[in-house]
Design an enzyme around this catalytic site. Structure first.
Site, PDB file in Angstrom:
ATOM      1  CG  HIS A 389      -1.633   1.119   1.497  1.00  0.00           C
ATOM      2  ND1 HIS A 389      -2.961   1.243   0.955  1.00  0.00           N
ATOM      3  CD2 HIS A 389      -1.546   2.444   1.911  1.00  0.00           C
ATOM      4  CE1 HIS A 389      -3.397   2.417   1.439  1.00  0.00           C
ATOM      5  NE2 HIS A 389      -2.650   3.079   1.777  1.00  0.00           N
ATOM      6  CD  GLU A 390       1.644   3.756   3.783  1.00  0.00           C
ATOM      7  OE1 GLU A 390       1.769   4.660   3.023  1.00  0.00           O
ATOM      8  OE2 GLU A 390       0.662   3.564   4.376  1.00  0.00           O
ATOM      9  CG  HIS A 393       0.618   6.457  -0.444  1.00  0.00           C
ATOM     10  ND1 HIS A 393      -0.445   6.984  -1.003  1.00  0.00           N
ATOM     11  CD2 HIS A 393       0.134   5.660   0.430  1.00  0.00           C
ATOM     12  CE1 HIS A 393      -1.688   6.742  -0.434  1.00  0.00           C
ATOM     13  NE2 HIS A 393      -1.507   5.930   0.415  1.00  0.00           N
ATOM     14  CG  HIS A 396       0.706   8.737  -7.107  1.00  0.00           C
ATOM     15  ND1 HIS A 396      -0.686   8.965  -6.487  1.00  0.00           N
ATOM     16  CD2 HIS A 396       0.842   9.467  -8.329  1.00  0.00           C
ATOM     17  CE1 HIS A 396      -1.193   9.859  -7.191  1.00  0.00           C
ATOM     18  NE2 HIS A 396      -0.517  10.227  -8.455  1.00  0.00           N
TER      19      HIS A 396
END
Length: 601
Positions: A389-390, A393, A396
């Site tokens: 998940h991180e 980020h 991105h």
């Protein structure tokens, strides 16, 4: 008794390297001094930007450059502080950075009002007169939408100078929650004494032993409930700050003000809440199934996180998790996974829990630094999902910063959770494709259903609570602990239905949710997860054009409005279709899981 290590006891390889931001504290302080000097220079540019196109360019770039320097200082201080919130030296650095933010904000508060004092035609004429300003066209277009909500130069300066004051409630909550709360000793499954922490709490709630889950739940809330009136005071003050700011800037509500910052229309929020409430029956079916399979006479709130299939069969060390992440994300292409590997190799991740470390996980950094990830690692499937998940980020951020100039080198909070949850969806798909053991498949499906419950349902529940207390404060209601707990308890009961006992402690859950201090952030977890379902299905289709459309979203930053970026990626978030796709996937996987769970029982 197992003790959480001190920061000094954590192996260096498992900590992030902040010397790539500033080599030492002396360099940090030198940067602060330089910023203070430059702040004086930029303050002196007041009143000049309307003179010509060249003047507008000179002033604009000076303001952006100053903020760029400020971000670097703030990131360094905040990362230092988060690795040990009880460290006095780190607190001092954070205090200096926060003070500087207020100083710079006050010194540049005139910039936007001066731009907006120009008519749209006057501003466009200046832009057309200097070709260099074409690179800032979208900046000015977005800024122009704030004309009705921008105050006078003097008023903006006053508000900017008070930013430290407005942030006091959130800061007080963070210090109390992360550094000052002391949790009791509880017993793990083996009967060992362990010091409870927020990080360990999540692990103990997944225990297959009811006694362990109940003890952890009651012990944690016994601490929060001691301070529920203090937490009510900090949260009420935060809500008042949001409402004050919205009213001052002539918004209809705090929600309208918060969504306006991301250029997200109200229909996105309202459609989410309406669609989720229309599908609460799916959550109720899942809750009732959990009670049936676990064979519990009563299902409590602390029973909602233990795997229905029993003892977790999938556990990963941090090294094993890195290997799994690379395999699961390979569908995004070799360049993506090469950049993930650089994160693993470059000490960009602070891995393990230590005393005083900020709880939870996040991805941080700024335009001129690499992305940084904070974890509180446990050898669990949940930690693997958190890592992926991180990393979503961070990738991105990486693609945005390497493909956009500074002024577009960040992205709207609204689209931020989409990249992270797309990665989670890709990991789920990879596990379901590679794990043939019915017990393992059931466990992965259970994890997906729990993730959906925790992200789409739970975060929308949070969003409803957040909006309610803002509305009530605006209407003159006093946000006492009892008032908020009464509403939260009833809301929780509506969401989970009659199949679960709403333990009295859960009514005080709002005391331990830091995101209520983020000003209408939580709904974006739910919209992001739902959008990620559609995007992951497009990526997994094998169509390279759809994968490239997703990568283009990662690279877009803030060069276009967030809803436009998502439309180009393949998702229209003004319509309920993407939410319906998400609930259809949930129902499909719930059906498969129900069958497997009954076969394995």
């Amino acid at each position: 008794m197992k003790q959480i290590p001190k920061r000094s006891e954590v192996p260096t390889a498992l900590t992030w390297d902040l010397t790539t931001i500033f080599p030492d504290e002396a360099a940090f302080k030198a940067a602060i001094a330089a910023i203070k000097t430059q702040t004086t220079v930029v303050a002196g540019l007041k009143g000049q930007l309307a003179q010509s196109g060249a003047a507008l360019y000179r002033v604009t770039t000076a303001v952006f450059d100053l903020n760029r320097q400020l971000e670097r200082v703030y990131v360094y201080a905040s990362l230092n502080n988060d690795q040990d919130t009880g460290n006095a030296a780190a607190q001092a650095l954070m205090g200096q950075a926060e003070s500087l933010v207020a100083t710079v904000g006050a010194a540049t508060a005139w910039f936007e009002p001066e731009v907006l004092a120009l008519s749209a035609d006057q501003l466009q004429t200046l832009i057309d007169n200097d070709p260099r300003l074409a690179d800032y066209q979208h900046v000015f277009d977005v800024l122009g939408q704030q004309r009705a909500h921008t105050l006078s130069v003097a008023e903006e300066k006053l508000l900017a100078g008070a930013s430290d004051i407005f942030g006091a409630s959130a800061k007080t909550y963070s210090v109390l929650s992360d550094a000052d709360l002391k949790f009791p000793v509880v017993q793990d499954e083996a009967g060992n004494d362990v010091r409870l922490s927020e990080g360990l709490y999540g692990v103990l709630l997944q225990s297959t032993t009811p006694r362990v889950r109940q003890q952890a739940f009651e012990a944690l809330y016994s601490v929060y409930q001691q301070f529920r009136h203090t937490f009510a005071a900090t949260l009420a003050s935060e809500v008042k700050t949001h409402n004050f700011s919205a009213e001052t800037r002539h918004y209809a509500s705090a929600r309208a003000a918060a969504m306006s910052r991301n250029n997200v229309p109200a229909v996105v929020y309202d459609t989410l809440v309406e669609t989720v409430n229309d599908h609460l029956d799916s959550l109720h079916r899942y809750v009732n199934l959990r009670k049936e399979i676990l064979d519990l006479p009563q299902l409590h709130m602390y029973d909602l996180y233990t795997p229905i299939t029993g003892e977790p069969s999938l556990k990963y060390t941090y090294q094993e998790a890195q290997e799994m992440a690379l395999k699961a994300l390979a569908v995004l292409g070799p360049d993506y996974t090469a950049n993930v590997q650089k994160m693993f190799d470059g000490r960009a991740i602070d891995v393990v829990e230590n005393q005083g470390k900020r709880t939870g996980a996040y991805s941080g950094g700024m335009y001129d630094t690499k992305p940084y990830i904070l974890l509180n690692w446990q050898d669990s499937l949940e930690s693997l999902f958190t890592l992926v998940h991180e990393m979503g980020h961070s990738m991105h951020s990486h693609y945005t910063r390497t493909n956009q100039p500074y002024q577009y080198g960040d992205y709207s909070i609204f689209v931020a959770e989409i990249a992270s949850t797309t990665n989670e969806n890709l990991l789920t798909d990879y596990l379901l494709k590679t794990q043939t053991d019915p017990k393992v498949r059931a466990y992965v499906l259970n994890h997906y259903l729990d993730g959906f419950k925790g992200t789409v349902y739970r975060q929308t529940q949070f969003a409803e609570f957040e909006d309610y207390i803002h509305q009530q404060d605006a209407a003159g209601e006093t946000l006492t602990a009892d008032f908020m707990s009464d509403f939260y308890g009833k809301l929780n009961q509506r969401y989970y239905g009659d199949g679960v006992i709403s333990d009295p402690q859960i009514a005080d859950e709002w005391t331990r949710i830091p995101h209520f201090y983020y000003d209408y952030y939580v709904y974006q977890y739910a919209t992001g997860f739902a959008a990620a379902t559609t995007l992951s299905q497009r990526i997994l289709s094998g169509d390279e054009a759809k994968r490239d459309a997703y990568l283009a979203y990662l690279k877009a930053g803030s060069s276009a409005l967030p809803l436009d970026v998502m439309k180009q990626a393949g998702v229209d978030m003004t319509q309920p279709g993407y939410l319906q796709t998400a609930f259809a996937t949930f129902d499909e996987r719930l059906a498969e899981f129900t069958q497997l769970a009954h076969e394995l029982k």
